[in-house]
Design an enzyme around this catalytic site. Sequence first.
Site, PDB file in Angstrom:
ATOM      1  N   ASP A  34       0.777  -1.174  -0.157  1.00  0.00           N
ATOM      2  CA  ASP A  34      -0.066  -0.030   0.114  1.00  0.00           C
ATOM      3  C   ASP A  34       0.727   1.208  -0.158  1.00  0.00           C
ATOM      4  O   ASP A  34       0.156   2.298   0.271  1.00  0.00           O
ATOM      5  CB  ASP A  34      -1.076  -0.001   1.426  1.00  0.00           C
ATOM      6  N   HIS A 238      29.095   2.899  -6.157  1.00  0.00           N
ATOM      7  CA  HIS A 238      27.658   3.154  -6.015  1.00  0.00           C
ATOM      8  C   HIS A 238      27.063   2.920  -4.541  1.00  0.00           C
ATOM      9  O   HIS A 238      25.988   2.318  -4.368  1.00  0.00           O
ATOM     10  CB  HIS A 238      26.692   2.211  -7.068  1.00  0.00           C
ATOM     11  N   ASP A 255      28.308  12.145  -3.520  1.00  0.00           N
ATOM     12  CA  ASP A 255      27.966  12.393  -5.033  1.00  0.00           C
ATOM     13  C   ASP A 255      26.571  12.568  -4.887  1.00  0.00           C
ATOM     14  O   ASP A 255      25.678  11.763  -4.558  1.00  0.00           O
ATOM     15  CB  ASP A 255      28.214  11.041  -5.675  1.00  0.00           C
ATOM     16  N   ASP A 266      24.290  16.613 -11.113  1.00  0.00           N
ATOM     17  CA  ASP A 266      25.141  15.451 -10.654  1.00  0.00           C
ATOM     18  C   ASP A 266      26.683  16.108 -10.335  1.00  0.00           C
ATOM     19  O   ASP A 266      27.583  16.106 -11.095  1.00  0.00           O
ATOM     20  CB  ASP A 266      25.292  14.660 -11.906  1.00  0.00           C
ATOM     21  N   HIS A 345      35.768   3.301 -13.878  1.00  0.00           N
ATOM     22  CA  HIS A 345      34.856   3.682 -14.527  1.00  0.00           C
ATOM     23  C   HIS A 345      35.119   4.879 -15.627  1.00  0.00           C
ATOM     24  O   HIS A 345      36.399   5.199 -15.540  1.00  0.00           O
ATOM     25  CB  HIS A 345      33.758   4.179 -13.500  1.00  0.00           C
ATOM     26  N   HIS A 349      29.320  10.989 -18.602  1.00  0.00           N
ATOM     27  CA  HIS A 349      28.214  10.421 -19.454  1.00  0.00           C
ATOM     28  C   HIS A 349      27.405  11.880 -19.812  1.00  0.00           C
ATOM     29  O   HIS A 349      27.553  12.868 -19.296  1.00  0.00           O
ATOM     30  CB  HIS A 349      27.371   9.793 -18.488  1.00  0.00           C
ATOM     31  N   HIS A 356      22.017   9.876 -16.052  1.00  0.00           N
ATOM     32  CA  HIS A 356      22.630   9.199 -17.296  1.00  0.00           C
ATOM     33  C   HIS A 356      21.756   9.253 -18.433  1.00  0.00           C
ATOM     34  O   HIS A 356      20.980   8.616 -18.743  1.00  0.00           O
ATOM     35  CB  HIS A 356      23.031   7.905 -16.958  1.00  0.00           C
ATOM     36  N   GLU A 379      34.243  13.486 -14.552  1.00  0.00           N
ATOM     37  CA  GLU A 379      34.194  12.693 -12.888  1.00  0.00           C
ATOM     38  C   GLU A 379      35.191  12.065 -12.858  1.00  0.00           C
ATOM     39  O   GLU A 379      35.025  10.705 -12.452  1.00  0.00           O
ATOM     40  CB  GLU A 379      32.799  12.410 -12.689  1.00  0.00           C
ATOM     41  N   TYR A 383      40.505   5.287  -6.632  1.00  0.00           N
ATOM     42  CA  TYR A 383      39.879   4.533  -5.352  1.00  0.00           C
ATOM     43  C   TYR A 383      41.135   3.471  -4.986  1.00  0.00           C
ATOM     44  O   TYR A 383      41.206   2.673  -5.738  1.00  0.00           O
ATOM     45  CB  TYR A 383      38.643   3.906  -5.758  1.00  0.00           C
ATOM     46  N   ARG A 401      36.499  11.155  -5.775  1.00  0.00           N
ATOM     47  CA  ARG A 401      36.103  11.663  -7.087  1.00  0.00           C
ATOM     48  C   ARG A 401      35.799  13.070  -6.757  1.00  0.00           C
ATOM     49  O   ARG A 401      35.462  13.600  -6.041  1.00  0.00           O
ATOM     50  CB  ARG A 401      34.791  10.542  -7.300  1.00  0.00           C
ATOM     51  N   GLU A 403      33.373  15.592  -9.484  1.00  0.00           N
ATOM     52  CA  GLU A 403      32.540  15.647 -10.697  1.00  0.00           C
ATOM     53  C   GLU A 403      32.066  17.113 -11.003  1.00  0.00           C
ATOM     54  O   GLU A 403      31.148  17.567  -9.952  1.00  0.00           O
ATOM     55  CB  GLU A 403      31.676  14.763 -10.319  1.00  0.00           C
TER      56      GLU A 403
END
Length: 436
Positions: A34, A238, A255, A266, A345, A349, A356, A379, A383, A401, A403
Site C-alpha cells: 500500500d 555506488h 555524490d 550531478d 569507471h 556521461h 545518465h 568525473e 580509489y 572523485r 565531478e
Amino acid sequence: MLDFVKHRENLFQAMADNSVAVIPSAYIHLRNRDADYPFRQSSDFFYLTGFTEDSACLVLQKKQGQCRTILFCQAKVKEMEIWTGYRLGPEAAIAELTLDEAFTITELDDKLPEYMSDCDQVYAAWGSEKQWDQRLIDAIEKVKLKARTGVQAPTAMQAIEPLLHELRLIKGPAEIELMAKAASISAHAHQQAMARVQPGMFEYQLEGTIRQYCAEQGSRFDAYTSIVGSGENACILHYTHNDQQIKDGDLILIDAGCELNHYASDITRTFPANGIFSKEQKALYEVVLNAQLAAIEAVKPGNHFNHPHEAALQVLTQGLVDLGLLSGDVDSLIKEEAYKPFYMHRTSHWLGMDVHDVGAYKQDGEWRVLEPGMVLTIEPGLYVAPDDETVDAKWRGIGIRIEDDVLVTQDGHSILSFEAPKTVADIEALMAGQHG
Ligand code: GLY
Ligand code: MN
Ligand code: MN
C-alpha cells in the site's frame, strides 16, 4: 520556459510521413504494501508534454504532412480526486497542453487502431516494456482486421529513441537555464555539507543536509540517490547505504545532485571530515583534481566524447606513477589499462532530464563529436582498495572523485557546477570556519 510544443514540432519533423508515435507516461511503482515510491514522470513523456500525471499516453500522428497531437489521460472523477488529488482531465488538457484532441486513458485501446490506420510506421520504445509492445501489436492487429475495407495497416515498427533522444541530447536555452540552476543549488548544498560535517556524525545526516538545502531552494526530488561515503566507503562506487559513522581523519565522498522540474544535476566532492587533508589524501586528491581540470579543458566543439576521458587517463596514470602506486612507462600503462584497479569507471556521461541521459555516444562506430548544447559530466576519481597489497599501506582505503556538470558552448565549455569548491585551499578555507 520549456517549450513542449516546440519539442513536439521537432519530433514531428524527424518522423516519416504517414507514421504514428506512441509515448506512454511512467507508472506508479509499489514500494511495499500500500505504499508507493514517489512518482517520477517518464523523461520522454515530460519532454513532449510537460504533463506530470501517471496513467497517460501521448500519440503523435503525421499523416499526409498533417500533424496531430492526441493525449490520453485519467478521467476527471471527483471521488478519485478526493483520494489522490487533482487531475487535469481530457477536456481541460486540450487548451492547457496545446493539444489537438484528448481522451480518457480507458479509450486508448479503441482509438489507437484508428490513428494507426493507413500509417506505414509505428514509432515506440519497442522492447522496453513487454506490456506496451503487446498493446501496440494488438492495435496493429486490429487495423489488419479492417484490411478488406481498404484500410492499410502499419508495416514497420520503428524505434523512437534515435529520433527523440537525439533531440534531447542537444539542450535548448530554457533547458540549460534549468540545468544551471539545478547545478547551482546542488553546488551550494555541497558547501553546506562541507560546513556542517563533524566527525561522529552519520553519513545519512549529511545526506539530509543536502536534501534539506535543495528543498529550501525549490527542488522537490534528488536526481538520484545520494552517495555519502566516508573513509573506505568512498571506494564503493555506488555506495548508498549512507549509514556509517564518520571518523576523524576520514575523507568523505559525496555524490549528490538535485532535480529541478525534471532536469538533473550531478556533482561529486570529496573533503576531509576534520577540515584538513592528510599528506596522502592531499597527494591523491591533487592528481584527481589535475585530471579533472585536464578533462574539462578537452570539452569543446570538435573534440569527441572520449577526449576528456583520454586526458584524464593521462594525468591519473602519470600521478599514480609519480606517487609510486604504479611503475613503468605511462603510455604503456595506459595501453595495458594498468590504472583500472584504481580507476574503473569512465570519465563522462550525458546529463539532462536523466542523470545518465539519453543520446548516442558513438556514431558509425566513432566517438561522437561534441556540439554546443550538449551537457556531460566530468568525473575522474581514484580509489585505492582497503586490501590492496600492491601499494604502500598509507594509500589504502582512500577514495576520491571530483565531478562537475559541463555544458559544451560555441567556443568551449561552461562549468554549470562551478560554485562547488574543489581546490584543497578552497575546501580547507571553507571548512576552517567550522573546524579551525
Ligand atoms: N551520480 C551518478 C554518476 O555520477 O554517474
Ligand atoms: Mn555522474
Ligand atoms: Mn555523480
